[in-house]
Design a protein around this motif. Structure first.
Motif, PDB file in Angstrom:
ATOM      1  N   THR A 152      -1.485  94.356  28.432  1.00  0.00           N
ATOM      2  CA  THR A 152      -0.801  94.326  27.126  1.00  0.00           C
ATOM      3  C   THR A 152       0.663  93.952  27.295  1.00  0.00           C
ATOM      4  N   ILE A 153       1.256  93.543  26.172  1.00  0.00           N
ATOM      5  CA  ILE A 153       2.694  93.214  26.149  1.00  0.00           C
ATOM      6  C   ILE A 153       3.519  94.441  26.532  1.00  0.00           C
ATOM      7  N   GLU A 154       3.102  95.623  26.015  1.00  0.00           N
ATOM      8  CA  GLU A 154       3.831  96.873  26.311  1.00  0.00           C
ATOM      9  C   GLU A 154       3.862  97.146  27.818  1.00  0.00           C
ATOM     10  N   GLU A 155       2.707  96.899  28.478  1.00  0.00           N
ATOM     11  CA  GLU A 155       2.621  97.106  29.940  1.00  0.00           C
ATOM     12  C   GLU A 155       3.574  96.169  30.676  1.00  0.00           C
ATOM     13  N   ALA A 156       3.643  94.932  30.240  1.00  0.00           N
ATOM     14  CA  ALA A 156       4.515  93.941  30.886  1.00  0.00           C
ATOM     15  C   ALA A 156       5.978  94.358  30.775  1.00  0.00           C
ATOM     16  N   ILE A 157       6.379  94.768  29.549  1.00  0.00           N
ATOM     17  CA  ILE A 157       7.787  95.175  29.341  1.00  0.00           C
ATOM     18  C   ILE A 157       8.088  96.460  30.118  1.00  0.00           C
ATOM     19  N   ALA A 158       7.144  97.412  30.121  1.00  0.00           N
ATOM     20  CA  ALA A 158       7.342  98.670  30.871  1.00  0.00           C
ATOM     21  C   ALA A 158       7.529  98.372  32.358  1.00  0.00           C
ATOM     22  N   GLY A 159       6.733  97.440  32.903  1.00  0.00           N
ATOM     23  CA  GLY A 159       6.847  97.077  34.326  1.00  0.00           C
ATOM     24  C   GLY A 159       8.193  96.442  34.627  1.00  0.00           C
ATOM     25  N   ALA A 160       8.654  95.568  33.713  1.00  0.00           N
ATOM     26  CA  ALA A 160       9.967  94.926  33.901  1.00  0.00           C
ATOM     27  C   ALA A 160      11.074  95.982  33.901  1.00  0.00           C
ATOM     28  N   LYS A 161      10.955  96.962  32.985  1.00  0.00           N
ATOM     29  CA  LYS A 161      11.966  98.038  32.927  1.00  0.00           C
ATOM     30  C   LYS A 161      11.951  98.882  34.206  1.00  0.00           C
ATOM     31  N   ASP A 162      10.763  99.087  34.794  1.00  0.00           N
ATOM     32  CA  ASP A 162      10.671  99.826  36.064  1.00  0.00           C
ATOM     33  C   ASP A 162      11.433  99.092  37.167  1.00  0.00           C
ATOM     34  N   ILE A 163      11.295  97.757  37.176  1.00  0.00           N
ATOM     35  CA  ILE A 163      12.010  96.951  38.187  1.00  0.00           C
ATOM     36  C   ILE A 163      13.519  97.077  37.966  1.00  0.00           C
ATOM     37  N   LEU A 164      13.947  97.000  36.708  1.00  0.00           N
ATOM     38  CA  LEU A 164      15.373  97.128  36.385  1.00  0.00           C
ATOM     39  C   LEU A 164      15.905  98.513  36.761  1.00  0.00           C
ATOM     40  N   ALA A 165      15.126  99.550  36.444  1.00  0.00           N
ATOM     41  CA  ALA A 165      15.551 100.928  36.750  1.00  0.00           C
ATOM     42  C   ALA A 165      15.783 101.097  38.253  1.00  0.00           C
ATOM     43  N   GLU A 166      14.872 100.521  39.064  1.00  0.00           N
ATOM     44  CA  GLU A 166      15.020 100.678  40.521  1.00  0.00           C
ATOM     45  C   GLU A 166      16.225  99.896  41.034  1.00  0.00           C
ATOM     46  N   SER A 167      16.460  98.689  40.481  1.00  0.00           N
ATOM     47  CA  SER A 167      17.605  97.901  40.973  1.00  0.00           C
ATOM     48  C   SER A 167      18.926  98.580  40.582  1.00  0.00           C
ATOM     49  N   ILE A 168      18.955  99.231  39.393  1.00  0.00           N
ATOM     50  CA  ILE A 168      20.155  99.996  38.981  1.00  0.00           C
ATOM     51  C   ILE A 168      20.363 101.159  39.955  1.00  0.00           C
ATOM     52  N   SER A 169      19.282 101.849  40.270  1.00  0.00           N
ATOM     53  CA  SER A 169      19.342 103.013  41.170  1.00  0.00           C
ATOM     54  C   SER A 169      19.804 102.622  42.572  1.00  0.00           C
ATOM     55  N   GLU A 264      17.493 101.615  27.814  1.00  0.00           N
ATOM     56  CA  GLU A 264      16.337 102.459  28.184  1.00  0.00           C
ATOM     57  C   GLU A 264      16.119 102.452  29.697  1.00  0.00           C
ATOM     58  N   ALA A 265      16.280 101.261  30.329  1.00  0.00           N
ATOM     59  CA  ALA A 265      16.108 101.157  31.787  1.00  0.00           C
ATOM     60  C   ALA A 265      17.175 101.982  32.509  1.00  0.00           C
ATOM     61  N   ALA A 266      18.430 101.921  32.004  1.00  0.00           N
ATOM     62  CA  ALA A 266      19.539 102.676  32.624  1.00  0.00           C
ATOM     63  C   ALA A 266      19.282 104.176  32.514  1.00  0.00           C
ATOM     64  N   GLU A 267      18.833 104.602  31.324  1.00  0.00           N
ATOM     65  CA  GLU A 267      18.561 106.029  31.109  1.00  0.00           C
ATOM     66  C   GLU A 267      17.425 106.510  32.013  1.00  0.00           C
ATOM     67  N   ASP A 268      16.379 105.694  32.108  1.00  0.00           N
ATOM     68  CA  ASP A 268      15.243 106.039  32.977  1.00  0.00           C
ATOM     69  C   ASP A 268      15.696 106.085  34.440  1.00  0.00           C
ATOM     70  N   SER A 269      16.509 105.098  34.835  1.00  0.00           N
ATOM     71  CA  SER A 269      17.002 105.030  36.219  1.00  0.00           C
ATOM     72  C   SER A 269      17.779 106.299  36.560  1.00  0.00           C
ATOM     73  N   TYR A 270      18.646 106.711  35.625  1.00  0.00           N
ATOM     74  CA  TYR A 270      19.457 107.904  35.892  1.00  0.00           C
ATOM     75  C   TYR A 270      18.586 109.154  35.965  1.00  0.00           C
ATOM     76  N   HIS A 271      17.759 109.377  34.920  1.00  0.00           N
ATOM     77  CA  HIS A 271      16.986 110.628  34.853  1.00  0.00           C
ATOM     78  C   HIS A 271      15.915 110.717  35.933  1.00  0.00           C
ATOM     79  N   ARG A 272      15.261 109.596  36.201  1.00  0.00           N
ATOM     80  CA  ARG A 272      14.092 109.654  37.105  1.00  0.00           C
ATOM     81  C   ARG A 272      14.468 109.425  38.567  1.00  0.00           C
ATOM     82  N   LEU A 273      15.455 108.566  38.810  1.00  0.00           N
ATOM     83  CA  LEU A 273      15.729 108.170  40.197  1.00  0.00           C
ATOM     84  C   LEU A 273      17.081 108.665  40.729  1.00  0.00           C
TER      85      LEU A 273
END
Length: 717
Positions: A152-169, A264-273
């Motif tokens: 799904t489109i949602e899965e694709a965007i969620a995966g991209a945000k995961d990549i962004l969150a890790e690179s921010i971290s 959203e990616a920045a917030e996820d990166s901070y809280h999760r990683l």
């Protein structure tokens, strides 16, 4: 900045001193040897400075080694830029180096690596570019793939945000900022897992304090409360400011299609990683600093305990108190030899007071006992009552001392005690140890693992390897500071002498038993496995009394014997004069130290040390320490009244105060605010274990057996 420059700055000494000390350490010289016999080379760096130097040298060398590994790994990946290389080479801590290495470190499978495997990295880069001119959902359609499991489109965007969150971290600068602001402005918060449960951690059930102000003893208390499942501990960071900072760093253009996703990616990166890792790092750092501080206090307390002055030329009765199994007694002569052992039952449940007193009177008369050494454990108060009654009935003066029996039971059950007293049970061995630790605390306490002597706080919660090494160093410094009698020292004592291993210590004792007493230091070279290097390191700390050469009874090193002889000749003395007990006033005969040093071809510091030693050969530095309080009467907690002024012995020093033995069963606490009229950061600035101090009773809680004392004595007007 190179290693030498760093250590020079940190220690506040000269670079040539550091270089000289490092060379000596690298050549295999011990810290006590360098501190005592290489002052000329190091510019008189003392034991403490040298140990700090050695510790920092190890840390910085490990850091350099790690840098080389990191550089090699990144270069292999073909990602090493000149800027990154410079940053890595300039990193001053392991944490800073880890931050830089994080993006290149081989990772376990994460949400981001899974997303990359699904081919979503270009979508993440597109969002990061912030140049989208229509909804990201439209771009995401191109990444849907049955084969790569992007349904799904949602899965694709969620995966991209995961990549962004890790690179921010993975960004080192972001972590540095977040770590700094969390340390500067964050708070440690602890709450109770169950507020109804009673525990020693009740003051931490609703507790918060700024991270940067948290005292070491609180850190260790919180850690223990959390470990024992009474507390939940977390760090509250200034979250809104951190998220604002991340937004500012990442969002370079206001784009209606990408801004929200990046937030959203920045917030996820901070809280999760980032946040959990930073919290872990800060708490580890707080714990490490708290441990280092506690170990330092422990070490200072242990030094004072080991350096208590010996009570010489007295036959001592060691008394290991107990209720049901009776009080074990051991009579020990002035040389430490056990002459007799017996068990008496003067206290409950047997209460055979008359019989016990008869036995005690017989022992005192038979062995001319002048001092009773009573362990401070179970039943010591009841034993003390019996002793005081007995002393009133005696016609000759006998005194008693309450000694800290920490570690006596550990020693009495050890392999070492079994070898020393094969025919004694644990109680008899314990009583002998209690007597001997009064006669020569250092010689007796070296038989016990320093961690079991118990002069500190939270010792079982610490890094045991680090604690063990630090305390071993303390014992080593004390033993070498005092020196040992080569003909009477036990293997336990000898193994702490500079350059002597456990094996060589046993070999020295074996040689002594086979060949008889040592008559000169050079005989050490005949001991198995004791080569020229070990001899150089240990000889100056070994004493031979009444040997062939009077220098062997002093701390003059064999390498300086010829110089010492020349010095004595110049001043008109002979070895015979030295044998008679030292050359008092020799220093006053020297009019020009510089000239004499040049004539003897030695430095002025070495000359000063030689003169000091020849004036007072084999002086015992422990003689300058406060002597234990000898008692003839007893005081009970119910006798204490506020305002009473008493003499006491400092038993333990901790961050927030000192515990003082005032002759009642319970030690009283002098809070840090009650130690002196001036502000102090730590009680060790004013008092040490073993100090004899005057204290005044503030309050007594009989129910809780708590005694509050002050050293800020108010005299009645």
């Amino acid at each position: 900045m190179n290693i030498f420059e760093r250590i020079t700055q940190e220690l506040g000494v000269k670079e040539n001193q550091v270089k000289a000390a490092v060379q000596l350490i690298d050549e295999g010289n011990t810290i006590p040897f360098i501190a005592r016999y290489r002052k000329e080379v190091t510019g008189s760096l003392n034991d403490e400075q040298l140990r700090t130097l050695e510790e920092r040298l190890t840390y910085l060398r490990n850091l350099e080694e790690k840098k080389q590994q990191v550089l090699a790994t990144i270069e292999e990946q073909g990602k090493l830029t000149e800027e990154l290389k410079k940053q890595i080479e300039e990193a001053t801590t392991q944490v800073a180096l880890e931050d830089l290495y994080r993006p290149y470190r081989p990772k376990r499978r994460t949400r981001a690596t899974v997303a990359k495997e699904k081919g979503l990295e270009p979508l993440a880069n597109l969002i990061l570019l912030q140049m989208a001119n229509h909804a990201i959902e439209e771009y995401a359609k191109d990444y849907l793939s049955e084969e790569k499991e992007v349904q799904t489109i949602e899965e694709a965007i969620a995966g991209a945000k995961d990549i962004l969150a890790e690179s921010i971290s993975d960004e080192a600068d972001y972590r540095t900022y977040i770590r700094k602001i969390t340390t500067e402005e964050g708070k440690i918060i602890s709450t109770a897992k169950d507020e109804t449960k009673e525990s020693v951690y009740e003051m931490y059930y609703q507790f918060e304090e700024p991270v940067k102000k948290l005292a070491g003893h609180r850190v260790l208390a919180l850690n223990r409360g959390e470990k024992e499942k009474y507390l939940t501990v977390k760090i509250a960071a200034p979250e809104e400011r951190i998220l604002q900072y991340l937004r500012k760093q990442i969002i370079k253009k206001e784009n209606p299609y990408t801004t929200v996703l990046l937030e959203e990616a920045a917030e996820d990166s901070y809280h999760r990683l980032i946040q959990p890792a930073i919290e872990r790092e800060i708490r580890n750092d707080l714990t490490e600093k708290a441990e280092d501080s506690a170990i330092k206090v422990f070490g200072k307390n242990l030094t004072q305990l080991l350096m208590q002055p010996p009570i010489v030329n007295q036959t001592v009765l060691g008394w290991d108190p107990a209720f049901r199994t009776g009080c074990k007694l051991a009579v020990v002569d002035a040389t430490g030899k056990v002459l007799d052992t017996v068990v008496i039952y003067p206290i409950a449940p047997q209460n055979k007071v008359t019989e016990a007193k008869e036995i005690l009177k017989r022992l005192i008369e038979q062995y001319q006992i002048t001092l009773i050494s009573v362990g401070n454990g179970t039943a010591s108060r009841e034993s003390e009552m019996v002793i005081v009654e007995l002393l009133k009935e005696l016609k000759k003066p006998v005194q008693y001392v309450i000694v800290n029996e920490a570690g006596a039971s550990v020693y009495s059950a050890s392999k070492l005690a079994t070898e020393e007293f094969p025919n004694f049970d644990v109680g008899q061995r314990s009583a002998a140890s209690i007597a001997r630790r009064l006669q020569d605390p250092l010689a007796e306490l070296v038989k016990i693992d320093p961690k079991s002597i118990g002069v500190g706080q939270y010792q079982h919660d610490m890094n045991q390897k680090k604690l063990g090494e630090a305390l071993h160093a303390v014992v080593e410094d004390c033993v070498n500071h005092v020196g040992v009698d080569l003909n009477t020292a036990s293997a336990s004592l000898l193994e702490y002498v500079s350059g002597i291993s456990k094996t060589i210590a046993k070999n020295i004792v074996a040689y002594r038993e086979e060949q008889g007493k040592f008559t000169k230091r050079s005989q050490l070279l005949k001991v198995a496995k004791l080569g020229p290097k070990a001899y150089e390191q240990c000889a100056g700390f070994m004493r031979i009394l009444n040997g062939e050469n009077p220098f062997d009874a002093t701390s003059v090193h064999p390498e300086s014997y010829k110089t010492a002889e020349k010095l004595m000749e110049q001043l008109g003395y002979s070895k015979e004069d030295l044998k008679k007990g030292g050359l008092q006033g020799i220093g006053k005969k020297i009019t020009d130290r510089k000239k004499l040093s040049a004539q003897l071809e030695i430095g002025e510091i070495t000359l000063q040390d030689l003169v000091k030693e020849l004036e007072k050969p084999a002086r015992d530095p422990r003689d300058e320490m406060p002597k234990p309080i000898l008692r003839t009467d007893v005081l009970e907690i119910k006798d204490l009244q506020p305002g009473m002024i008493l003499k006491g012995t400092v038993r333990n020093v901790i961050d927030f105060g000192v515990f003082v033995d005032i002759g009642v069963h319970q030690d009283g606490l002098v809070h840090i605010s009650q130690i002196t009229d001036r502000f102090i950061k730590h009680p060790l600035e004013v008092v040490s274990v073993g100090d004899i101090v005057d204290v005044q009773v503030i309050s007594v809680d009989l129910g809780k057996k708590r005694i509050q004392l002050t050293m800020r004595i108010q005299q009645e007007k």
